[in-house]
Design a protein around this motif. Sequence first.
Motif, mmCIF file in Angstrom:
data_model
loop_
_atom_site.group_PDB
_atom_site.id
_atom_site.type_symbol
_atom_site.label_atom_id
_atom_site.label_comp_id
_atom_site.label_asym_id
_atom_site.label_seq_id
_atom_site.Cartn_x
_atom_site.Cartn_y
_atom_site.Cartn_z
ATOM 1 N N UNK A 184 0.804 -1.213 0.000
ATOM 2 C CA UNK A 184 0.000 0.000 0.000
ATOM 3 C C UNK A 184 0.837 1.262 0.000
ATOM 4 N N UNK A 185 1.924 1.265 0.766
ATOM 5 C CA UNK A 185 2.807 2.430 0.782
ATOM 6 C C UNK A 185 3.464 2.628 -0.584
ATOM 7 N N UNK A 186 3.903 1.540 -1.212
ATOM 8 C CA UNK A 186 4.481 1.637 -2.551
ATOM 9 C C UNK A 186 3.457 2.166 -3.544
ATOM 10 N N UNK A 187 2.200 1.751 -3.369
ATOM 11 C CA UNK A 187 1.139 2.244 -4.255
ATOM 12 C C UNK A 187 0.879 3.732 -4.053
ATOM 13 N N UNK A 188 1.049 4.224 -2.825
ATOM 14 C CA UNK A 188 0.885 5.652 -2.569
ATOM 15 C C UNK A 188 1.944 6.469 -3.320
ATOM 16 N N UNK A 189 3.173 5.963 -3.372
ATOM 17 C CA UNK A 189 4.214 6.658 -4.129
ATOM 18 C C UNK A 189 3.869 6.691 -5.617
ATOM 19 N N UNK A 190 3.295 5.604 -6.103
ATOM 20 C CA UNK A 190 2.915 5.527 -7.514
ATOM 21 C C UNK A 190 1.751 6.452 -7.825
ATOM 22 N N UNK A 191 0.809 6.547 -6.888
ATOM 23 C CA UNK A 191 -0.375 7.380 -7.103
ATOM 24 C C UNK A 191 -0.066 8.871 -6.997
ATOM 25 N N UNK A 192 0.859 9.216 -6.101
ATOM 26 C CA UNK A 192 1.162 10.634 -5.846
ATOM 27 C C UNK A 192 2.683 10.856 -5.880
ATOM 28 N N UNK A 193 3.305 10.636 -7.048
ATOM 29 C CA UNK A 193 4.773 10.667 -7.123
ATOM 30 C C UNK A 193 5.398 12.023 -6.799
ATOM 31 N N UNK A 194 4.665 13.099 -6.987
ATOM 32 C CA UNK A 194 5.230 14.421 -6.751
ATOM 33 C C UNK A 194 5.081 14.895 -5.304
ATOM 34 N N UNK A 195 4.116 14.337 -4.578
ATOM 35 C CA UNK A 195 3.795 14.906 -3.262
ATOM 36 C C UNK A 195 3.921 13.947 -2.085
ATOM 37 N N UNK A 196 3.732 12.642 -2.290
ATOM 38 C CA UNK A 196 3.772 11.714 -1.156
ATOM 39 C C UNK A 196 5.209 11.405 -0.784
ATOM 40 N N UNK A 197 5.528 11.593 0.476
ATOM 41 C CA UNK A 197 6.865 11.320 1.001
ATOM 42 C C UNK A 197 6.742 10.641 2.361
ATOM 43 N N UNK A 198 7.801 9.939 2.757
ATOM 44 C CA UNK A 198 7.840 9.327 4.076
ATOM 45 C C UNK A 198 9.124 9.759 4.782
ATOM 46 N N UNK A 199 9.055 10.792 5.644
ATOM 47 C CA UNK A 199 10.231 11.182 6.427
ATOM 48 C C UNK A 199 10.533 10.099 7.467
ATOM 49 N N UNK A 200 11.738 9.564 7.425
ATOM 50 C CA UNK A 200 12.127 8.473 8.317
ATOM 51 C C UNK A 200 12.969 9.020 9.462
#
Length: 458
Positions: free
Chosen positions: A103-119
């Motif tokens: 699901x997280x990988x799919x979020x990057x695919x769906x919103x490549x310009x805006x979705x980020x995960x600060x670690x």
Amino acid sequence: MLKKRLLVSAVAALSMVAGSAMAAISAEEAAKLGNQLTPLGAEKAGNAAGTIPAWTGGITKDKIPAAFKHPGQHYPNPYADEKPEFVITAENAQQYAEQLTPGQLAMFKAYPQTFKMPIYKTHRSHSSPQRVYDATKEAATKAQLVAGGNGVTGAVGAIPFPIPKDGLEALWNHMVRYRGEYIVRSASEVAVQRGGAYTLVSSQQEAGFKYYYPGMTEEELENILFYYLSFTKAPARLAGGAVLVHETLDQVKEPRQAWAYNAGQRRVRRAPSISYDTPITDADGLRTADDTDMYNGAPDRYNWKLVGKKEIYIPYNNYKLISPEVKYSDLLTPGHLNSDLTRYELHRVWVVEGTLKEGARHIYSKRTLFLDEDSWGAAVVDQYDGRGELWRVSMAFLINYYDLPTTWTGLDVFHDLQARRYHAQGLANEESAFVDFSQPIPKQRYFKSSSLRRRGTR
């Protein structure tokens, strides 16, 4: 006679198999709790790479930020000075794919310009009251699933299966995990449209977790897990309405009961069945009844498999996200929350997979839950449609409510990858108060349907 003997033997064999499948753990296994394992069953040691530390008790009273003064206050961030160690984006997501959910990988695919995960640095911040630890150790050798796996017996006020043997046991740990005894909070929920438009639905919410009332016995529990009350404050067309829910433990034996008060009609009515994939009205169809709290209710429509443990980047210690300094207009961006305000850490999770049973009906053909090993709370859930395609991704942005203490969600978000919309539940940034765990537990009559009309207003 031969047929009769064979039948008797077969029944006896099946009984032995069923008994072993439902049996509690041994005293030797239970002795690991608080030693090699944490009191709730997680691995106490850190990982080999040193990226997940050992559990040393979590946030205890001596570690509560000095800025926290009273119950109901928004929670000061104990890690406010920390900066992200790195940020996962659509460009480098494949580099970290082993530590991400589908699901997280799919979020990057769906919103490549805006979705980020600060670690950020991992903190095993979870803690619970000693009485929960003690009750869990006692229940570990007694707790069993009821017939069909639709409930739990032999455990009250405890994580029933700290060393789970199958997916159902792990799922029940999530559903009955500790969230206090009685809570009062003000919160809002929104369905955020593709373009970012939304309308707040605000309410005062109260919950009495009867399963964790001090001194509660299984007989006194009477199949009630918790009581829930909600009084709508806004928008004006809904203001004054109220909802009461009696959440049952075994919902196949006794479905949850719900009542609704309509302020315009001044009438209390028994609500229709709110279970399984019933769409939630205030969520604009983006959340089903059993999506609430990442998963709830009867588990009987799915076959549940305990896949095992993985190290996954999950939402954790998201104090910045719930800060009163953050306005909804800054937080609620198109497609997903403002990624700059979120925090993810590497944690071990139990992976539990539910596959729809043959002949059963549900809009999700499969759902995969990623349960934080320390708290048993689901942090991420991936849901699949009838074609087997990933459809929705739910995330619980966890924090430690350190005055209680427990780890629970600060904000739940339900993403629809096909509609490109999402629903956020638990917003309290712009409320004058947050969650109050300090109020005395009301008498049982407080949660009767007759109280709705008295308390509902326009």
